[in-house]
Design an enzyme around this catalytic site. Structure first.
Site, PDB file in Angstrom:
ATOM      1  N   GLU A  52      22.506  31.224  -2.971  1.00  0.00           N
ATOM      2  CA  GLU A  52      23.360  32.354  -3.347  1.00  0.00           C
ATOM      3  C   GLU A  52      23.967  33.074  -2.140  1.00  0.00           C
ATOM      4  O   GLU A  52      25.034  33.669  -2.245  1.00  0.00           O
ATOM      5  CB  GLU A  52      22.589  33.338  -4.226  1.00  0.00           C
ATOM      6  N   PHE A 114       9.722  38.385 -16.043  1.00  0.00           N
ATOM      7  CA  PHE A 114       9.994  37.210 -15.245  1.00  0.00           C
ATOM      8  C   PHE A 114      11.381  37.310 -14.598  1.00  0.00           C
ATOM      9  O   PHE A 114      12.356  37.604 -15.258  1.00  0.00           O
ATOM     10  CB  PHE A 114       9.919  35.946 -16.123  1.00  0.00           C
ATOM     11  N   GLN A 115      11.423  37.101 -13.290  1.00  0.00           N
ATOM     12  CA  GLN A 115      12.664  37.179 -12.505  1.00  0.00           C
ATOM     13  C   GLN A 115      13.384  38.517 -12.667  1.00  0.00           C
ATOM     14  O   GLN A 115      14.607  38.581 -12.614  1.00  0.00           O
ATOM     15  CB  GLN A 115      13.589  36.000 -12.829  1.00  0.00           C
ATOM     16  N   LYS A 164      20.669  40.385 -20.102  1.00  0.00           N
ATOM     17  CA  LYS A 164      20.981  39.217 -20.922  1.00  0.00           C
ATOM     18  C   LYS A 164      21.344  39.590 -22.361  1.00  0.00           C
ATOM     19  O   LYS A 164      22.226  38.982 -22.961  1.00  0.00           O
ATOM     20  CB  LYS A 164      19.786  38.263 -20.903  1.00  0.00           C
ATOM     21  N   MET A 482      23.221  32.986  22.687  1.00  0.00           N
ATOM     22  CA  MET A 482      23.428  34.422  22.825  1.00  0.00           C
ATOM     23  C   MET A 482      22.101  35.146  23.046  1.00  0.00           C
ATOM     24  O   MET A 482      22.030  36.113  23.808  1.00  0.00           O
ATOM     25  CB  MET A 482      24.137  34.958  21.579  1.00  0.00           C
TER      26      MET A 482
HETATM   27  C1  LIG Z   1      27.727  38.576  18.758  1.00  0.00           C
HETATM   28  C2  LIG Z   1      28.810  39.560  18.463  1.00  0.00           C
HETATM   29  C3  LIG Z   1      29.562  40.092  19.502  1.00  0.00           C
HETATM   30  C4  LIG Z   1      30.623  40.947  19.228  1.00  0.00           C
HETATM   31  N1  LIG Z   1      31.419  41.355  20.266  1.00  0.00           N
HETATM   32  C5  LIG Z   1      32.576  42.005  19.988  1.00  0.00           C
HETATM   33  C6  LIG Z   1      33.529  42.279  21.011  1.00  0.00           C
HETATM   34  O1  LIG Z   1      33.355  41.939  22.168  1.00  0.00           O
HETATM   35  N2  LIG Z   1      34.671  42.897  20.645  1.00  0.00           N
HETATM   36  C7  LIG Z   1      34.929  43.263  19.359  1.00  0.00           C
HETATM   37  O2  LIG Z   1      36.004  43.781  19.091  1.00  0.00           O
HETATM   38  N3  LIG Z   1      34.031  43.061  18.397  1.00  0.00           N
HETATM   39  C8  LIG Z   1      32.874  42.418  18.678  1.00  0.00           C
HETATM   40  N4  LIG Z   1      32.007  42.151  17.655  1.00  0.00           N
HETATM   41  C9  LIG Z   1      32.315  42.647  16.295  1.00  0.00           C
HETATM   42  C10 LIG Z   1      31.825  44.084  16.107  1.00  0.00           C
HETATM   43  O3  LIG Z   1      30.456  44.080  15.857  1.00  0.00           O
HETATM   44  C11 LIG Z   1      32.556  44.755  14.927  1.00  0.00           C
HETATM   45  O4  LIG Z   1      32.424  43.996  13.773  1.00  0.00           O
HETATM   46  C12 LIG Z   1      34.047  44.910  15.169  1.00  0.00           C
HETATM   47  O5  LIG Z   1      34.306  45.358  16.472  1.00  0.00           O
HETATM   48  C13 LIG Z   1      34.624  45.903  14.174  1.00  0.00           C
HETATM   49  O6  LIG Z   1      35.984  45.713  14.063  1.00  0.00           O
HETATM   50  P1  LIG Z   1      36.961  46.870  13.604  1.00  0.00           P
HETATM   51  O7  LIG Z   1      36.758  48.088  14.423  1.00  0.00           O
HETATM   52  O8  LIG Z   1      38.309  46.267  13.588  1.00  0.00           O
HETATM   53  O9  LIG Z   1      36.468  47.310  12.180  1.00  0.00           O
HETATM   54  P2  LIG Z   1      36.317  46.636  10.752  1.00  0.00           P
HETATM   55  O10 LIG Z   1      34.871  46.409  10.530  1.00  0.00           O
HETATM   56  O11 LIG Z   1      37.246  45.524  10.504  1.00  0.00           O
HETATM   57  O12 LIG Z   1      36.708  47.903   9.896  1.00  0.00           O
HETATM   58  C14 LIG Z   1      38.014  48.172   9.580  1.00  0.00           C
HETATM   59  C15 LIG Z   1      38.348  49.647   9.736  1.00  0.00           C
HETATM   60  O13 LIG Z   1      39.644  49.826   9.191  1.00  0.00           O
HETATM   61  C16 LIG Z   1      39.603  50.676   8.067  1.00  0.00           C
HETATM   62  N5  LIG Z   1      40.473  50.132   7.046  1.00  0.00           N
HETATM   63  C17 LIG Z   1      40.216  49.169   6.130  1.00  0.00           C
HETATM   64  N6  LIG Z   1      41.278  48.936   5.363  1.00  0.00           N
HETATM   65  C18 LIG Z   1      42.248  49.765   5.802  1.00  0.00           C
HETATM   66  C19 LIG Z   1      43.598  50.000   5.402  1.00  0.00           C
HETATM   67  N7  LIG Z   1      44.171  49.324   4.406  1.00  0.00           N
HETATM   68  N8  LIG Z   1      44.294  50.936   6.076  1.00  0.00           N
HETATM   69  C20 LIG Z   1      43.722  51.659   7.077  1.00  0.00           C
HETATM   70  N9  LIG Z   1      42.465  51.467   7.491  1.00  0.00           N
HETATM   71  C21 LIG Z   1      41.733  50.532   6.865  1.00  0.00           C
HETATM   72  C22 LIG Z   1      38.163  50.739   7.629  1.00  0.00           C
HETATM   73  O14 LIG Z   1      37.899  51.962   6.984  1.00  0.00           O
HETATM   74  C23 LIG Z   1      37.421  50.570   8.950  1.00  0.00           C
HETATM   75  O15 LIG Z   1      37.287  51.806   9.611  1.00  0.00           O
HETATM   76  C24 LIG Z   1      30.913  41.324  17.905  1.00  0.00           C
HETATM   77  C25 LIG Z   1      30.124  40.834  16.873  1.00  0.00           C
HETATM   78  C26 LIG Z   1      29.102  39.939  17.129  1.00  0.00           C
HETATM   79  C27 LIG Z   1      28.313  39.393  15.987  1.00  0.00           C
HETATM   80  C1  LIG Z   2      20.565  35.649  10.429  1.00  0.00           C
HETATM   81  C2  LIG Z   2      20.490  35.984  11.865  1.00  0.00           C
HETATM   82  N1  LIG Z   2      19.299  35.921  12.518  1.00  0.00           N
HETATM   83  C3  LIG Z   2      19.228  36.207  13.832  1.00  0.00           C
HETATM   84  C4  LIG Z   2      20.348  36.580  14.533  1.00  0.00           C
HETATM   85  C5  LIG Z   2      20.258  36.926  16.009  1.00  0.00           C
HETATM   86  N2  LIG Z   2      21.066  35.963  16.791  1.00  0.00           N
HETATM   87  C6  LIG Z   2      22.304  36.265  17.236  1.00  0.00           C
HETATM   88  S1  LIG Z   2      23.041  34.984  18.027  1.00  0.00           S
HETATM   89  C7  LIG Z   2      21.684  34.022  17.823  1.00  0.00           C
HETATM   90  C8  LIG Z   2      21.658  32.612  18.354  1.00  0.00           C
HETATM   91  C9  LIG Z   2      22.721  31.751  17.810  1.00  0.00           C
HETATM   92  O1  LIG Z   2      22.507  30.446  18.298  1.00  0.00           O
HETATM   93  P1  LIG Z   2      23.588  29.329  18.072  1.00  0.00           P
HETATM   94  O2  LIG Z   2      23.999  29.279  16.670  1.00  0.00           O
HETATM   95  O3  LIG Z   2      23.087  28.061  18.657  1.00  0.00           O
HETATM   96  O4  LIG Z   2      24.836  29.868  18.898  1.00  0.00           O
HETATM   97  P2  LIG Z   2      25.069  29.983  20.485  1.00  0.00           P
HETATM   98  O5  LIG Z   2      24.820  31.392  20.860  1.00  0.00           O
HETATM   99  O6  LIG Z   2      24.137  29.039  21.161  1.00  0.00           O
HETATM  100  O7  LIG Z   2      26.486  29.590  20.647  1.00  0.00           O
HETATM  101  C10 LIG Z   2      20.672  34.700  17.140  1.00  0.00           C
HETATM  102  C11 LIG Z   2      19.355  34.152  16.833  1.00  0.00           C
HETATM  103  C12 LIG Z   2      21.557  36.669  13.802  1.00  0.00           C
HETATM  104  N3  LIG Z   2      22.691  37.074  14.382  1.00  0.00           N
HETATM  105  N4  LIG Z   2      21.611  36.332  12.507  1.00  0.00           N
END
Ligand SMILES: Cc1cc2nc3c(=O)[nH]c(=O)nc-3n(C[C@H](O)[C@H](O)[C@H](O)COP(=O)(O)OP(=O)(O)OC[C@H]3O[C@@H](n4cnc5c(N)ncnc54)[C@H](O)[C@@H]3O)c2cc1C
Ligand SMILES: Cc1ncc(C[n+]2csc(CCOP(=O)(O)OP(=O)(O)O)c2C)c(N)n1
Ligand SMILES: [Mg+2]
Lengths: 586, 171
Positions: A52, A114-115, A164, A482
């Site tokens: 899911e 159940f469930q 249900k 990472m």
């Molecule tokens: C490993 C990892 C590393 C990351 N590193 C980076 C990084 O280096 N740089 C980076 O940028 N991000 C990075 N992120 C992503 C980060 O965590 C956030 O998800 C991201 O920066 C949020 O993007 P955003 O501010 O565009 O917001 P979003 O989460 O896209 O939110 C959208 C915003 O716009 C508003 N909005 C929505 N619809 C509308 C509309 N129609 N009109 C006006 N406003 C609206 C919402 O209210 C909200 O405030 C990383 C994520 C991971 C998993």
């Molecule tokens: C469900 C979940 N568990 C744990 C993490 C923490 N986490 C972030 S990146 C990462 C490793 C990802 O490894 P891989 O898919 O091999 O990507 P790589 O960084 O090596 O490119 C982990 C464990 C996560 N982001 N999501």
């Protein structure tokens, strides 16, 4: 339309009336009546998933790539709890999803039947809204409301939990045209006074920047078009968050690349030194701001956002404009033209001169190799191979995700699906399947890591069943890269449990599913192997063995300001970059 | 280092919500999930026809946090309207408390005197106890309770704050 029917039939009728063509689901005792009603119609196509969580990510990929609502159907108890990760993901990334869950019959609710689980209780904090429908006479209205709430205002996931007995009960169906939501009426047009102030500020800016985000994508293709128009008219530099990539074309000369923790040096320095910042549909996430009290210290900040709670949440802004991006940008453009606003061209030219000096640091550069495939190189070759095709990219979470964001270039919105807010490993493959369902003729590629891909790999079976020829491009570094990078950063290089031990043979694994497995480990073979992957009209799992030790740079260590980035020309700074306070942060 | 270095303030927020199952859990969950404080909470249906309830929350936080709380509440789907009574102009705040004291002799007399001077009513009497009912601002009740504390205070039950803006306009 008013008609007598059962609750289960109402569910199908409501989906049809909402224009739903595909749903992603998995059956179980508490939704059997709905599955039975589905059996009697052929307008809504059901994609049977294998877990899911996958169903919700598919719905997310479907929604993000098509602009429609993604729809999920799961059973009570474990069906609902398995969906929770996907719902949380959709909440954090503002993706419109309607998730219908079965529930035990009303008279058994609360008896540990159940469930049985408290689905509305469990999903309350991870949905935009949820409903438990106890009365057949509320069902049709609630279903239509769910679609309305999911896609209006700031989009998000909505759960409708249906016991249900309500699915079996008979009642009167009402169509969507008779439903008007009493209270939830998000504001679309920005306050004209605020817009005027914003335009005046921007016209006087000497060092402006447009900081754009996922909200531009949420607002629809028209918003991206207006953003481009506004940028062209003003000549201002444009950067984007991870979530907004593609809203502004990467090929354009005003594009600075992504900003934030792994963004480019020029984007982050431009943010740090700007005097007027126009934030368009972004939420000042901690990956963007770095150390808050050092975030863009000398700028006036304008923030366009549809959700008032995004305003002043992390960063205090000077001009908040609550409204929808396309409405507000359109008004700003009109006013800009009407007032014959003209930016200070000389100041702007010297600002661009400064930006070009930052660009010259080439913050995305890396040491390429003939002996081993560098992950950045792999993304670049992939990009070159597919850039002229009709392509959609999804990712898992980790270094590969950041390299994809840095080295793949997006010219159009809705082409890039990634889990940004929750950072859910396992997102990419099901999301790719959802994208492929929405765009059967397009090339859909999940850029993956060898650890992440194992989290929802079972969905490969779904791809096979429904002839969805998704491509999985695994950057296999045999590490949770990472995690290892942060262990370098914070824990003296002690790689506690971040090695990907006992990896399966991905080629054989793909074959076991009936997909095609490919492997490549020599840089010289890479292009041909990528060509082979995209020429195959079936699901492919491509095991790309890359340099195991590469770290993802540039990087702003947590707790640091933008102007203390670690750049690829001084990677050794990574070792002692974070102080005690920064260690607490994630 | 904090994003909101300002000092904490006490605010009374009043909101009209759909009186539907789970609405209170939604609001309380928002406070606990986001780490906001609830100093006091009152809920009751105010219009049976339109199925509306009024919820009054007293909370403390820096001004930026209070603003966040308000907009976080405002975006909940069943919330019609949120008013920060502390900034919206003058308002009336009342709370009701039931207070039980136990004692004999002089202490008993003393308790009655104090109750009288606070205009508290005696709603239950036994040979060795009283239950007082008092209505007023929360700090008046605090004061009353603290005076009774050395006189055999047994227990206190307070309703939490109900509040409404002064003047002719409704929220
Ligand atoms: C490993 C990892 C590393 C990351 N590193 C980076 C990084 O280096 N740089 C980076 O940028 N991000 C990075 N992120 C992503 C980060 O965590 C956030 O998800 C991201 O920066 C949020 O993007 P955003 O501010 O565009 O917001 P979003 O989460 O896209 O939110 C959208 C915003 O716009 C508003 N909005 C929505 N619809 C509308 C509309 N129609 N009109 C006006 N406003 C609206 C919402 O209210 C909200 O405030 C990383 C994520 C991971 C998993
Ligand atoms: C469900 C979940 N568990 C744990 C993490 C923490 N986490 C972030 S990146 C990462 C490793 C990802 O490894 P891989 O898919 O091999 O990507 P790589 O960084 O090596 O490119 C982990 C464990 C996560 N982001 N999501
Ligand atoms: Mg890896």
């Amino acid at each position: 339309m008013m008609r007598e029917m059962t609750g289960a039939e109402m569910v199908m009728q409501a989906l049809i009336d909402q224009g739903v063509e595909h749903i992603f689901g998995y059956p179980g005792g508490a939704v059997l009546p709905i599955y039975d009603a589905m059996f009697h119609q052929n307008q809504v196509r059901h994609v049977l998933v294998r877990h899911e969580q996958g169903a919700v990510h598919m719905a997310e990929g479907y929604a993000r790539s098509s602009g429609k609502v993604g729809v999920v159907l799961v059973t009570s108890g474990p069906g609902a709890t398995n969906a929770v990760t996907g719902l949380t993901d959709a909440l954090l990334d503002s993706i419109p999803v309607v998730c219908i869950t079965g529930q035990v019959p009303t008279h058994l609710i609360g008896s540990d039947a159940f469930q049985e689980c408290d689905t509305v209780g469990i999903t309350r904090p991870c949905t935009k809204h949820n409903y438990l429908v106890r009365d057949i006479n509320d069902l049709a209205r609630v279903l239509h409301e769910a679609f309305y709430v999911a896609q209006n205002g700031r989009p998000g996931p909505v759960v409708v939990d249906i016991p249900k007995d309500v699915q079996f009960a008979r009642g009167t169906y009402v169509g969507p045209e008779n439903i008007q939501h009493k209270t939830y009426q998000p504001r679309l047009n920005g306050d004209p006074e605020k817009i005027r102030t914003a335009v005046e500020l921007l016209a006087k800016a000497r060092r402006p920047v447009l900081y754009t985000g996922g909200g531009v994508i949420n607002s629809g293709p028209e918003a991206s078009r207006l953003l481009r128009e506004f940028a062209r008219l003003t000549g201002f530099p444009v950067t984007s968050t991870l979530m907004g990539l593609g809203a502004y074309p990467a090929a354009d000369k005003q594009w600075l690349g992504m900003l934030g923790m792994h963004g480019t040096y020029e984007a982050n320095m431009t943010m740090h030194d700007c005097d007027v910042m126009l934030c368009i549909g972004a939420r000042f996430d901690d990956r963007i701001t770095g150390r808050l009290d050092a975030f863009s210290p000398d700028s006036k900040k304008i923030h366009i956002d549809i959700d008032p709670s995004s305003i002043n949440k992390n960063v205090k802004v000077d001009v908040p404009i609550i409204g929808d991006v396309k409405h507000v940008l359109s008004d700003m453009l009109t006013l800009w033209r009407a007032t014959k606003a003209e930016p200070d061209r000389q100041a702007l030219a010297s600002w661009w001169g400064q930006i070009d000096r930052w660009r010259a640091r080439k913050s995305l550069s890396f040491q390429n190799s003939d002996a081993v495939i560098k992950p950045q190189h792999a993304i670049q070759r992939l990009y070159h191979a597919v850039k002229d095709k009709d392509v959609y990219i999804t990712t898992e979470v980790g270094q590969h995700q950041m390299w994809a964001a840095q080295h793949f270039r997006f010219e159009e919105p809705n082409r890039w699906m990634t889990s940004g807010g929750l950072g859910t490993m396992g997102y990419g493959l099901p999301a790719a399947i959802g994208v492929q369902v929405a765009h059967p003729e397009s090339l859909v590629i999940d850029i993956a890591g060898e650890a992440s891909i194992q989290m929802c790999l079972q969905e490969l079976s779904t791809a096979l069943q429904f002839n969805l020829p998704v491509k999985i491009f695994v950057l296999n570094n045999e590490y949770m890269g990472m995690v290892r990078q942060w262990q370098d950063l914070l824990h003296g290089g002690r790689y506690s449990h971040s090695y990907s031990e006992s990896l399966p043979d991905f080629v054989k694994l793909a074959e076991a599913y009936g997909a095609v497995g490919l492997r490549c480990h020599r840089p010289g073979d890479l292009d041909a192997a990528i060509q082979e992957m995209i020429s195959i009209d079936r699901p492919v799992l491509f095991d790309c063995l890359v340099d195991q030790k590469e770290n993802c740079l540039p990087m702003i260590p947590s707790g640091k300001p933008h102007n203390e980035m670690i750049l690829p020309d001084h990677p050794e700074a990574l070792d002692e970059a974070i102080d005690e306070e920064g260690k607490m942060l994630v | 280092m904090s994003a909101h270095p300002e000092a904490a303030e006490r605010h009374t927020l009043s909101m009209l919500v759909d009186n539907e199952p789970g609405v209170l859990a939604r609001i309380v969950g928002l406070f606990s999930g986001r780490g906001y404080n609830i100093d006091s909470l009152t809920v009751s249906e105010v219009s049976h026809d339109s199925k509306l309830s009024r919820i009054t929350v007293v909370t403390t936080g820096a001004p930026g946090i209070i603003e966040q709380i308000k907009s976080q509440l405002d975006r909940l789907v069943p919330v019609h309207r949120v008013v920060d009574l502390t900034v919206a102009g003058k308002s009336v705040e009342r709370e009701l408390a039931l207070i039980k004291v136990r004692g004999k002799g002089e202490i008993r007399q003393e308790a009655l005197l104090i109750a009288d001077s606070f205009r508290a009513r005696t709603v239950d009497t036994t040979l060795e106890s009283f239950v007082f009912e008092i209505t007023g601002k929360p700090d008046k009740i605090d004061q009353f309770v603290s005076l009774l504390a050395p006189l055999g205070l047994v227990e206190v039950s307070r309703t939490g704050v109900a509040a409404i803006g002064r003047g002719p306009d409704g929220m």
